[in-house]
Design a protein around this motif. Structure first.
Motif, mmCIF file in Angstrom:
data_model
loop_
_atom_site.group_PDB
_atom_site.id
_atom_site.type_symbol
_atom_site.label_atom_id
_atom_site.label_comp_id
_atom_site.label_asym_id
_atom_site.label_seq_id
_atom_site.Cartn_x
_atom_site.Cartn_y
_atom_site.Cartn_z
ATOM 1 N N ALA A 116 -32.831 1.878 4.549
ATOM 2 C CA ALA A 116 -33.685 2.399 3.485
ATOM 3 C C ALA A 116 -34.040 1.230 2.580
ATOM 4 C CB ALA A 116 -32.977 3.491 2.711
ATOM 5 N N THR A 117 -35.338 0.935 2.450
ATOM 6 C CA THR A 117 -35.765 -0.249 1.716
ATOM 7 C C THR A 117 -36.735 0.055 0.574
ATOM 8 O OG1 THR A 117 -37.568 -0.598 3.285
ATOM 9 C CG2 THR A 117 -35.495 -1.739 3.738
ATOM 10 N N ASN A 118 -37.032 1.317 0.334
ATOM 11 C CA ASN A 118 -37.953 1.684 -0.730
ATOM 12 C C ASN A 118 -37.477 3.003 -1.309
ATOM 13 O OD1 ASN A 118 -40.133 2.725 -2.252
ATOM 14 N ND2 ASN A 118 -41.640 1.693 -0.969
ATOM 15 N N GLN A 119 -37.139 3.024 -2.581
ATOM 16 C CA GLN A 119 -36.563 4.225 -3.167
ATOM 17 C C GLN A 119 -37.571 5.345 -3.384
ATOM 18 O OE1 GLN A 119 -35.531 2.470 -7.117
ATOM 19 N NE2 GLN A 119 -36.164 4.480 -7.803
ATOM 20 N N PHE A 120 -38.856 5.070 -3.256
ATOM 21 C CA PHE A 120 -39.870 6.082 -3.500
ATOM 22 C C PHE A 120 -40.325 6.776 -2.226
ATOM 23 C CE2 PHE A 120 -40.252 3.003 -6.968
ATOM 24 C CZ PHE A 120 -39.982 3.839 -8.029
ATOM 25 N N VAL A 121 -39.609 6.570 -1.130
ATOM 26 C CA VAL A 121 -39.968 7.136 0.171
ATOM 27 C C VAL A 121 -38.873 8.100 0.619
ATOM 28 C CG1 VAL A 121 -40.341 6.559 2.606
ATOM 29 C CG2 VAL A 121 -41.264 5.074 0.832
ATOM 30 N N ARG A 122 -39.271 9.206 1.219
ATOM 31 C CA ARG A 122 -38.306 10.104 1.860
ATOM 32 C C ARG A 122 -37.984 9.496 3.224
ATOM 33 N NH1 ARG A 122 -40.356 15.823 3.147
ATOM 34 N NH2 ARG A 122 -39.850 16.194 0.984
ATOM 35 N N TRP A 123 -36.710 9.290 3.490
ATOM 36 C CA TRP A 123 -36.283 8.705 4.752
ATOM 37 C C TRP A 123 -35.766 9.807 5.666
ATOM 38 C CZ3 TRP A 123 -37.359 3.740 5.724
ATOM 39 C CH2 TRP A 123 -37.689 2.943 4.639
ATOM 40 N N THR A 124 -36.272 9.859 6.890
ATOM 41 C CA THR A 124 -35.812 10.849 7.876
ATOM 42 C C THR A 124 -35.410 10.125 9.153
ATOM 43 O OG1 THR A 124 -38.055 11.209 8.693
ATOM 44 C CG2 THR A 124 -37.281 12.700 6.972
ATOM 45 N N PHE A 125 -34.329 10.608 9.752
ATOM 46 C CA PHE A 125 -33.815 10.020 10.979
ATOM 47 C C PHE A 125 -33.468 11.139 11.953
ATOM 48 C CE2 PHE A 125 -32.612 7.325 7.398
ATOM 49 C CZ PHE A 125 -33.125 6.101 7.794
ATOM 50 N N PRO A 126 -33.970 11.094 13.199
ATOM 51 C CA PRO A 126 -33.555 12.080 14.195
ATOM 52 C C PRO A 126 -32.100 11.826 14.580
ATOM 53 C CG PRO A 126 -35.136 10.521 15.141
ATOM 54 C CD PRO A 126 -34.967 10.167 13.706
ATOM 55 N N VAL A 127 -31.265 12.859 14.489
ATOM 56 C CA VAL A 127 -29.832 12.676 14.733
ATOM 57 C C VAL A 127 -29.246 13.673 15.719
ATOM 58 C CG1 VAL A 127 -29.404 11.591 12.496
ATOM 59 C CG2 VAL A 127 -29.207 14.077 12.712
ATOM 60 N N GLY A 128 -30.101 14.489 16.353
ATOM 61 C CA GLY A 128 -29.589 15.512 17.261
ATOM 62 C C GLY A 128 -28.663 14.958 18.332
ATOM 63 N N ASP A 129 -28.980 13.801 18.902
ATOM 64 C CA ASP A 129 -28.162 13.214 19.954
ATOM 65 C C ASP A 129 -26.885 12.593 19.409
ATOM 66 O OD1 ASP A 129 -30.215 13.927 21.619
ATOM 67 O OD2 ASP A 129 -31.044 11.906 21.803
ATOM 68 N N ALA A 130 -26.863 12.259 18.138
ATOM 69 C CA ALA A 130 -25.696 11.582 17.560
ATOM 70 C C ALA A 130 -24.675 12.556 16.976
ATOM 71 C CB ALA A 130 -26.148 10.613 16.473
ATOM 72 N N LEU A 131 -25.081 13.813 16.741
ATOM 73 C CA LEU A 131 -24.167 14.779 16.132
ATOM 74 C C LEU A 131 -23.126 15.268 17.126
ATOM 75 C CD1 LEU A 131 -26.574 16.984 14.001
ATOM 76 C CD2 LEU A 131 -24.722 15.550 13.146
ATOM 77 N N LYS A 132 -21.906 15.443 16.635
ATOM 78 C CA LYS A 132 -20.819 16.048 17.406
ATOM 79 C C LYS A 132 -20.573 17.440 16.831
ATOM 80 C CE LYS A 132 -17.987 12.711 16.354
ATOM 81 N NZ LYS A 132 -16.833 11.804 16.270
ATOM 82 N N GLU A 133 -19.889 18.279 17.574
ATOM 83 C CA GLU A 133 -19.604 19.641 17.088
ATOM 84 C C GLU A 133 -18.755 19.608 15.820
ATOM 85 O OE1 GLU A 133 -20.872 22.575 18.205
ATOM 86 O OE2 GLU A 133 -22.104 21.341 19.514
ATOM 87 N N ALA A 134 -17.842 18.644 15.722
ATOM 88 C CA ALA A 134 -16.982 18.542 14.540
ATOM 89 C C ALA A 134 -16.723 17.076 14.242
ATOM 90 C CB ALA A 134 -15.660 19.267 14.792
ATOM 91 N N ASP A 135 -16.260 16.809 13.044
ATOM 92 C CA ASP A 135 -15.826 15.482 12.622
ATOM 93 C C ASP A 135 -16.911 14.416 12.748
ATOM 94 O OD1 ASP A 135 -13.907 13.883 11.402
ATOM 95 O OD2 ASP A 135 -13.247 13.066 13.324
#
Length: 172
Positions: free
Chosen positions: A74-93
Motif C-alpha cells: 500500500a503506497t497511497n493512503q487515499f486509495v482503497r486497496w483490494t487483494f484477491p485472497v480466496g486461494d490464500a484463505l484457510k478454514e481456520a487460523d
C-alpha cells in the motif's frame, strides 16, 4: 496512535510535549497482525464468488501478507486497496500481517495532519537514519468481501470527477 497507546508504547501525543517523542513510532518497521477463521467456508478456486481483502484506508508504505503469502504494498493512503485472497484463505487460523516499512517507496501523498503539521510545531522529525517521520497505520476499516467471479461485474472503485465551470476558482 490508539493501538500504540493501548499497548502502552506511546503516551498521548496531544498532552504536553509528548508529540516530540518520535522514538516510539520512528522505528524502521511496525507490524500489525491478526488471526481469524475463514468467514465464508466452502470457498476456493472453484467457488462462484471471489473473496477480496479490502483496506478502506491504510497509511502508507505497508507490505501486506496473508498466511505468509505476499499480497502487495500500500503506497497511497487515499486509495482503497483490494487483494484477491480466496486461494490464500484457510478454514481456520489465518494470519494477516501488515508491515509498515521505511524502504517501501510511497507516492508521497499524506494527509495534512502527518508529522504533527496541524497540531504541533515540531514538524522536522527524522528517525536515526534520516528518514522523515510520518504517521503510519490502518486508519479505516479492513474487511473481507465476496464478489461474483467472471460472470458478473463488481464495482471496485468509485472516483468522483469534480469540475468547476466558472472564470475563477471559488475561494472561501
Amino acid at each position: 496512535l490508539s493501538d500504540l497507546q493501548q499497548a502502552g508504547l506511546l503516551d498521548d501525543p496531544l498532552t504536553g510535549t509528548n508529540f516530540k517523542n518520535s522514538s516510539a513510532w520512528a522505528g524502521p518497521r511496525w507490524d500489525y497482525s491478526v488471526r481469524f477463521a475463514h468467514p465464508f467456508p466452502g470457498g476456493g478456486r472453484d467457488a462462484p464468488q471471489e473473496v477480496l481483502l479490502v483496506f478502506e484506508g491504510i497509511k502508507m508504505g505497508a507490505a501486506i501478507s496473508l498466511n505468509g503469502r505476499a499480497l502487495g504494498n500500500a503506497t497511497n493512503q487515499f486509495v482503497r486497496w483490494t487483494f484477491p485472497v480466496g486461494d490464500a484463505l484457510k478454514e481456520a487460523d489465518n494470519e494477516l500481517v501488515v508491515s509498515f516499512l521505511h524502504e517501501i517507496r510511497t507516492e508521497g501523498r499524506y494527509m495534512q495532519c502527518s508529522a504533527g503539521v496541524d497540531w504541533g510545531p515540531y514538524v522536522n522529525m527524522r528517525d536515526p537514519d534520516g528518514h522523515p517521520i510520518w504517521t503510519r497505520g490502518i486508519w479505516k476499516s479492513v474487511f473481507l468481501a465476496r464478489v461474483p467471479r467472471e460472470e458478473a461485474a463488481a464495482i471496485m472503485h468509485l472516483v468522483p470527477a469534480v469540475h468547476y465551470a466558472g472564470a475563477d476558482w471559488p475561494t472561501l
